[in-house]
Design a protein around this motif. Structure first.
Motif, mmCIF file in Angstrom:
data_model
loop_
_atom_site.group_PDB
_atom_site.id
_atom_site.type_symbol
_atom_site.label_atom_id
_atom_site.label_comp_id
_atom_site.label_asym_id
_atom_site.label_seq_id
_atom_site.Cartn_x
_atom_site.Cartn_y
_atom_site.Cartn_z
ATOM 1 N N VAL A 112 0.859 -1.186 0.000
ATOM 2 C CA VAL A 112 0.000 0.000 0.000
ATOM 3 C C VAL A 112 0.894 1.235 0.000
ATOM 4 O O VAL A 112 1.671 1.460 0.933
ATOM 5 C CB VAL A 112 -0.933 0.005 1.227
ATOM 6 C CG1 VAL A 112 -1.736 1.301 1.268
ATOM 7 C CG2 VAL A 112 -1.859 -1.201 1.195
ATOM 8 N N ASN A 113 0.793 2.034 -1.062
ATOM 9 C CA ASN A 113 1.658 3.210 -1.211
ATOM 10 C C ASN A 113 0.920 4.451 -0.733
ATOM 11 O O ASN A 113 0.204 5.102 -1.487
ATOM 12 C CB ASN A 113 2.089 3.369 -2.669
ATOM 13 C CG ASN A 113 3.067 4.516 -2.861
ATOM 14 O OD1 ASN A 113 3.409 5.217 -1.911
ATOM 15 N ND2 ASN A 113 3.506 4.722 -4.086
ATOM 16 N N ASP A 114 1.115 4.777 0.537
ATOM 17 C CA ASP A 114 0.501 5.972 1.101
ATOM 18 C C ASP A 114 1.465 7.150 1.116
ATOM 19 O O ASP A 114 1.168 8.185 1.737
ATOM 20 C CB ASP A 114 0.000 5.695 2.520
ATOM 21 C CG ASP A 114 1.104 5.247 3.462
ATOM 22 O OD1 ASP A 114 2.115 4.716 2.973
ATOM 23 O OD2 ASP A 114 0.955 5.423 4.692
ATOM 24 N N ARG B 119 4.539 3.953 4.684
ATOM 25 C CA ARG B 119 5.002 4.812 5.776
ATOM 26 C C ARG B 119 5.396 3.981 6.998
ATOM 27 O O ARG B 119 6.445 4.209 7.609
ATOM 28 C CB ARG B 119 3.921 5.821 6.157
ATOM 29 C CG ARG B 119 4.348 6.785 7.256
ATOM 30 C CD ARG B 119 3.191 7.713 7.627
ATOM 31 N NE ARG B 119 2.847 8.603 6.525
ATOM 32 C CZ ARG B 119 3.355 9.817 6.358
ATOM 33 N NH1 ARG B 119 4.243 10.285 7.225
ATOM 34 N NH2 ARG B 119 2.973 10.557 5.341
ATOM 35 N N ASP C 189 1.703 -0.432 5.608
ATOM 36 C CA ASP C 189 1.792 0.417 4.435
ATOM 37 C C ASP C 189 3.209 0.968 4.308
ATOM 38 O O ASP C 189 4.089 0.697 5.128
ATOM 39 C CB ASP C 189 0.753 1.544 4.491
ATOM 40 C CG ASP C 189 0.832 2.358 5.784
ATOM 41 O OD1 ASP C 189 1.942 2.488 6.349
ATOM 42 O OD2 ASP C 189 -0.209 2.865 6.230
#
Length: 277
Positions: A163-165, A203, A201
């Motif tokens: 998941v690229n937050d 971060r 994710d």
């Protein structure tokens, strides 16, 4: 290597070889084949080397740019190997503008190869076994073909989505202008497995992860510690070495904070400001 600027070439295709960073790099063990079993979090910057290709009577490669002289054998380098490894129709004349430092932990050569794969994909499509062909060129090449945040396992070729937050996050790359070969850095790893890379994710993994090669790299190039210290004091919420060094990265809440940090660095250091893809 004295070639016209890319802006002056009537290329049929252009592609950026996006700089790779390892937001985290956990070394788990050395394998019997000599390679290291690792877990890494790949991310990519929206800038890097620039490449152009146009039809030609024979495949050829021209190298230019600030770091062109860092390539000891530009005509036998990974770009030429990538082109030779893929069916691409008519021969191509490729111009590579080398903007990234060589032997810098940014996957520069792998990113260049990845750009070739994307140009071939756009022009002709990639063969079904493109991942295997890319992995034969280097452990980072499959990730660099995709040039999107992902998790790498094994030697780095086994890719998983994440998941690229952090897309759009302001990032600053800094290198003390000292090349650092990958082999000696891995050789200097102390062999201690400090545990797996955290899950979550982008971060979360970046904040809670680490780079197990930092101590070895700093032993070889002590200036890396100076770069990290400067970035940690610059308002970044994360500063760490990328890959096997010597480039370090810093992540900022705003582009203004990033640019102010870049302006305050010693002028002798190489730096590149951008955003995460």
């Amino acid at each position: 290597m004295d070639q016209p600027a890319l802006t002056g070439r009537a290329a049929t295709m252009r592609e950026t070889a996006y700089a790779k960073i390892n937001l985290a790099l956990h070394i788990r063990r050395q394998r019997e084949d000599g390679y290291h079993e690792l877990e890494t979090l790949f991310a990519f910057i929206d800038a890097g080397d620039e490449m152009a290709a146009e039809p030609a009577d024979a495949d050829c490669l021209h190298v230019m740019g600030e770091f062109a002289t860092g390539l000891s054998d530009p005509f036998g380098n990974i770009v030429a190997k990538a082109l030779n490894s893929l069916p691409h129709g008519k021969d191509w004349a490729v111009t590579l503008e080398k903007r990234l430092p060589v032997a810098a932990g940014l996957g520069g050569g792998s990113a260049d190869a990845g750009a070739v794969f994307r140009m071939v994909e756009r022009a002709h499509g990639l063969p079904d076994d493109w991942h295997e062909r890319a992995a034969k060129l280097g452990a980072d090449v499959p990730a660099c073909v995709l040039s999107e945040a992902c998790i790498g396992r094994g030697t780095g070729t086994e890719l998983e989505p994440v998941v690229n937050d952090l897309a759009g996050t302001a990032v600053l790359l800094v290198n003390p202008r000292i090349p650092l070969a990958t082999g000696p850095v891995f050789k200097g790893w102390d062999g201690i497995d400090r545990g797996p890379m955290p899950s979550g994710d982008l971060r979360t993994i970046a904040r809670e992860g680490r780079n197990d090669l930092e101590p070895s790299a700093i032993q070889l190039v002590p200036q890396i510690a100076d770069v990290i210290a400067a970035l940690q004091a610059s308002g970044a919420w994360l500063a760490r070495m990328s890959g096997s060094g010597a480039t370090c990265f810093a992540l900022y809440d705003t582009g203004e904070a990033r640019d102010a940090a870049a302006d305050a660095l010693p002028p002798a250091w190489w730096r590149l400001a951008g955003n995460l893809r």
